[in-house]
Design a protein around this motif. Structure first.
Motif, PDB file in Angstrom:
ATOM      1  N   VAL A 100      45.082  40.215  44.505  1.00 51.56           N
ATOM      2  CA  VAL A 100      44.994  40.489  43.542  1.00 51.56           C
ATOM      3  C   VAL A 100      43.601  39.806  42.971  1.00 51.56           C
ATOM      4  O   VAL A 100      42.466  40.617  42.758  1.00 51.56           O
ATOM      5  N   ALA A 101      43.754  38.847  43.110  1.00 51.85           N
ATOM      6  CA  ALA A 101      41.930  37.989  42.916  1.00 51.85           C
ATOM      7  C   ALA A 101      40.915  38.266  43.644  1.00 51.85           C
ATOM      8  O   ALA A 101      40.231  38.681  43.038  1.00 51.85           O
ATOM      9  N   LEU A 102      41.389  38.730  45.009  1.00 50.83           N
ATOM     10  CA  LEU A 102      40.384  39.530  45.632  1.00 50.83           C
ATOM     11  C   LEU A 102      39.785  40.946  45.316  1.00 50.83           C
ATOM     12  O   LEU A 102      38.746  41.007  45.346  1.00 50.83           O
ATOM     13  N   ARG A 129      32.851  43.121  31.601  1.00 51.17           N
ATOM     14  CA  ARG A 129      33.609  43.610  31.934  1.00 51.17           C
ATOM     15  C   ARG A 129      33.545  43.163  33.807  1.00 51.17           C
ATOM     16  O   ARG A 129      34.969  42.106  33.747  1.00 51.17           O
ATOM     17  N   ALA A 130      32.329  42.582  34.237  1.00 53.37           N
ATOM     18  CA  ALA A 130      32.271  41.932  35.274  1.00 53.37           C
ATOM     19  C   ALA A 130      32.566  40.242  35.053  1.00 53.37           C
ATOM     20  O   ALA A 130      33.335  40.181  35.891  1.00 53.37           O
ATOM     21  N   ALA A 135      36.663  36.418  35.642  1.00 51.62           N
ATOM     22  CA  ALA A 135      37.343  35.022  34.739  1.00 51.62           C
ATOM     23  C   ALA A 135      39.458  35.345  35.733  1.00 51.62           C
ATOM     24  O   ALA A 135      39.831  34.479  35.607  1.00 51.62           O
ATOM     25  N   ALA A 136      39.291  36.904  35.796  1.00 51.20           N
ATOM     26  CA  ALA A 136      40.632  36.749  35.366  1.00 51.20           C
ATOM     27  C   ALA A 136      41.178  36.114  37.035  1.00 51.20           C
ATOM     28  O   ALA A 136      41.975  36.286  37.410  1.00 51.20           O
ATOM     29  N   PRO A 142      42.266  29.946  42.144  1.00 47.49           N
ATOM     30  CA  PRO A 142      40.753  29.131  41.511  1.00 47.49           C
ATOM     31  C   PRO A 142      40.421  28.755  42.675  1.00 47.49           C
ATOM     32  O   PRO A 142      38.798  27.865  42.017  1.00 47.49           O
ATOM     33  N   ALA A 143      40.686  29.018  44.060  1.00 50.61           N
ATOM     34  CA  ALA A 143      39.849  28.528  44.521  1.00 50.61           C
ATOM     35  C   ALA A 143      37.987  29.654  44.860  1.00 50.61           C
ATOM     36  O   ALA A 143      38.198  30.524  44.203  1.00 50.61           O
TER      37      ALA A 143
END
Length: 643
Positions: A100-102, A129-130, A135-136, A142-143
């Motif tokens: 999801v982070a990716l 927005r970016a 941040a999300a 956190p990597a």
């Protein structure tokens, strides 16, 4: 909203007005109306291409997970989903936080692709927005990503400076040899919101963002690397210390300067020679130092001197090939002790420094990567008094508060947890506390030697102060087993200063310089001083004696001392005989026959002794015969004082 209602009234069968009514309602938070409009759009003969995805977003916001998931899957069958929809689909599908982070990161970067230099409210919204997406993503994973500089710029423009700094610091810990990350961190910390020059910051960020967009676009399937967190330095103002550490690492990074050359060549259309790098480096360092705050920055040491120490240490490290960026090797690092401490690699650096023990650069490298680095820097700037003051306290704040010092120099306690962090150059030594103390005293010895020389060669020399500094240095040199070496250094300095004064015709200054030094030097080195002192005294005595208006008492005293220091100086022996005969004549003229007789007897004795050393010398023989003749003449004269 009213404009969209008018469009719907004009085109009731068209999907477009219904779609935009749904978007407007969702923006206002009316999720029920938004869902109704999107559903109506999809029921049209020609549905709007984005209505299914937008309805999925409305379902997701309303908490209707299954409905949102069904809409996104259906949309993916008709056309590829964009990055925004993909991360929402990944969340709804229960994919891993890492995936999801990716997806969030890809959506953020894609939204900026081709963004250029757009300004105004639209640009601010895009940046915000970016920044939200990045941040999300960081909250989920956190990597640091592989394209951290671009993400950091987006966070900065979105007003999320602290998150940007945290991301860059994590990226530095993951790959400290990546100069792009280090440079971005240096700029971010340097251009803090409370400093002037925000326009310059905006220009630099815009340039860095554009370069990052060109060179660091994410590729499909690219994932962020793992990282291990190192301990942070808690002391003082960490922002300025981290800023200094980053700039020092950039200044001596060959990859950074290669990038600078390539960028400049591309921009100006001419090649940039490697020979220009030292000039460019010096200019950048001067520009940074000019903008550093003063002593009120809240750091233990003012940022300006801190940068000088850090940059000089990085230069020394570069001279020995750099420090491996990874435990088993890796691209070398060219940084200072602050960066080593930030990375939590003080112990490794200590072992690295200890392995350089046989090289000439070992002592300088060890000093630079310790609390001695500031004194070393000040000594190099001819600020010996400040260097001595810097050596007075080498303990961390905790040990300083405890009030205890180990050994003669004030260094940390043997069990201090921060010793290695502050002194990575000594971390690999078994007797590191004792070695630091001894080296501190060695630098204090050098400082006192320089301070003595400064007093001796100043416009208004203070010979007493010079002798005091050197006397103290000699006391310390015995404890360090460097007594003979220190004596030689003092004599060399004194002889150099005396020769310079002698060449300038300042004979009294040369004499005073040698006399002050003679008062503190032991028998081992006195012969060198006395030989020079004999020559200078002879020159001064002869010079004054040649002045017809001058009295001969002082020239006679100078020549007596010259002969005493060096009886083999023929010129002094002959001149003393001449001056003593002249002094005897002056005393006879003034009415003191006894004084004249005593002076002539002294001249005869002196010339007789000189003839033993220089047998048959015609000048000595001539002066002795003349002195005997003068004494015979004086002896026959009646002395009024005796009558």
């Amino acid at each position: 909203m009213s404009e969209f209602e008018r469009a719907r009234a004009l085109r009731p069968a068209a999907a477009g007005p219904l779609h935009w009514l749904g978007c407007a309602a969702a923006h206002q938070g009316d999720l029920g109306a938004a869902e109704h409009h999107f559903t109506a759009s999809l029921a049209c003969a020609v549905p709007h291409g984005r209505s299914l995805v937008q309805r999925a977003y409305v379902h997701a916001r309303a908490g209707h997970r299954d409905a949102a998931l069904a809409d996104l899957r259906a949309a993916s069958l008709t056309a590829p989903l964009d990055d925004e929809a993909r991360w929402v689909l990944a969340v709804l599908s229960g994919r891993s936080a890492r995936e999801v982070a990716l997806r969030l990161r890809r959506a953020a970067v894609t939204s900026l692709d081709g963004f250029g230099e757009r300004r105004g409210p639209t640009a601010a919204t895009e940046w915000e927005r970016a920044g939200q997406l990045i941040a999300a993503a960081r909250g989920l994973d956190p990597a640091p990503p592989a394209f951290a500089p671009l993400h950091a710029v987006a966070l900065l423009r979105a007003g999320r400076r602290e998150t940007a700094v945290e991301l860059l610091k994590a990226a530095v810990r993951h790959d400290p040899a990546d100069h792009r990350v280090t440079h971005t961190l240096a700029l971010t910390l340097f251009n803090s919101p409370d400093q002037e020059g925000q326009e310059g910051q905006d220009r630099q960020e815009g340039q860095d963002r554009q370069e990052a967009l060109e060179a660091e676009k994410p590729r499909d399937g690219q994932e962020a690397p793992d990282t291990e967190k190192a301990q942070e330095r808690p002391e003082g103002n960490g922002t300025w210390e981290a800023c200094v550490a980053a700039w020092a690492a950039v200044l001596h990074d060959a990859g950074f300067w290669e990038r600078v050359r390539a960028t400049a060549a591309r921009r100006y259309g001419v090649p940039v020679e490697d020979s220009l790098v030292p000039t460019l480096r010096a200019g950048l360092r001067e520009a940074i130092e000019r903008r550093m705050p003063g002593d009120d920055a809240g750091t233990r040491v003012a940022p300006g001197p801190l940068l000088q120490r850090e940059a000089d240490a990085a230069k020394l490290l570069a001279a020995v090939g750099g420090f491996p960026s990874a435990g088993g090797g890796g691209v070398p690092l060219f940084c200072g002790p602050l960066r080593i401490a930030e990375l939590g690699r003080s112990a490794e650096f200590g072992a690295f420094a200890a392995a350089q023990d046989e090289s000439d650069a070992y002592a300088s490298l060890t000093y630079a990567f310790s609390e001695l680095g500031f004194a070393q820097l000040l000594l190099g700037q001819d600020k010996a008094a400040d260097a001595l003051a810097a050596l007075a306290e080498l303990r961390c704040p905790e040990c300083r508060a405890g009030g205890h010092a180990t050994g003669a120099a004030a260094v940390c306690e043997p069990g201090c947890a921060r010793f290695d962090e502050l002194n990575p150059g000594y971390a690999g030594l078994p007797d590191k506390h004792r070695r630091l103390s001894l080296d501190a005293r060695g630098l204090a010895l050098e400082a006192r030697l320089v301070m003595g020389r400064t007093e001796l060669t100043s416009a208004r020399p203070d010979f007493g102060a010079a002798a005091a500094y050197w006397r103290r240095a000699l006391v310390h040199s015995r404890e360090l087993e460097r007594y003979r070496e220190t004596q030689t250094a003092i004599v060399d300095m004194a002889l150099g200063a005396a020769r310079a004064a002698h060449r300038e015709g300042r004979l009294s200054l040369a004499v005073s310089t040698l006399e002050a030094t003679h008062s503190v030097i032991g028998a081992n080195e006195r012969a060198r001083l006395e030989g020079q002192l004999a020559r200078v005294l002879a020159d001064r005595g002869i010079s004054v004696a040649n002045d017809e208006e001058a009295l001969l008492d002082q020239p006679a005293a100078d020549l007596r001392r010259s002969v005493a220091f060096n009886p083999h100086l023929l010129r002094a022996q002959v001149s003393l005989g001449v001056v003593l005969r002249g002094l005897a004549a002056a005393r006879w003229t003034s009415g003191s026959l006894r004084g004249a007789r005593d002076t002539l007897r002294e001249a005869i004795d002196q010339l007789t002794a000189a003839l033993v050393l220089f047998p048959d010398d015609p000048d000595l023989e001539e002066q002795r015969e003349a002195a005997v003749s003068d004494l015979n003449l004086v002896m026959w004269q009646p002395d009024v004082s005796e009558q």
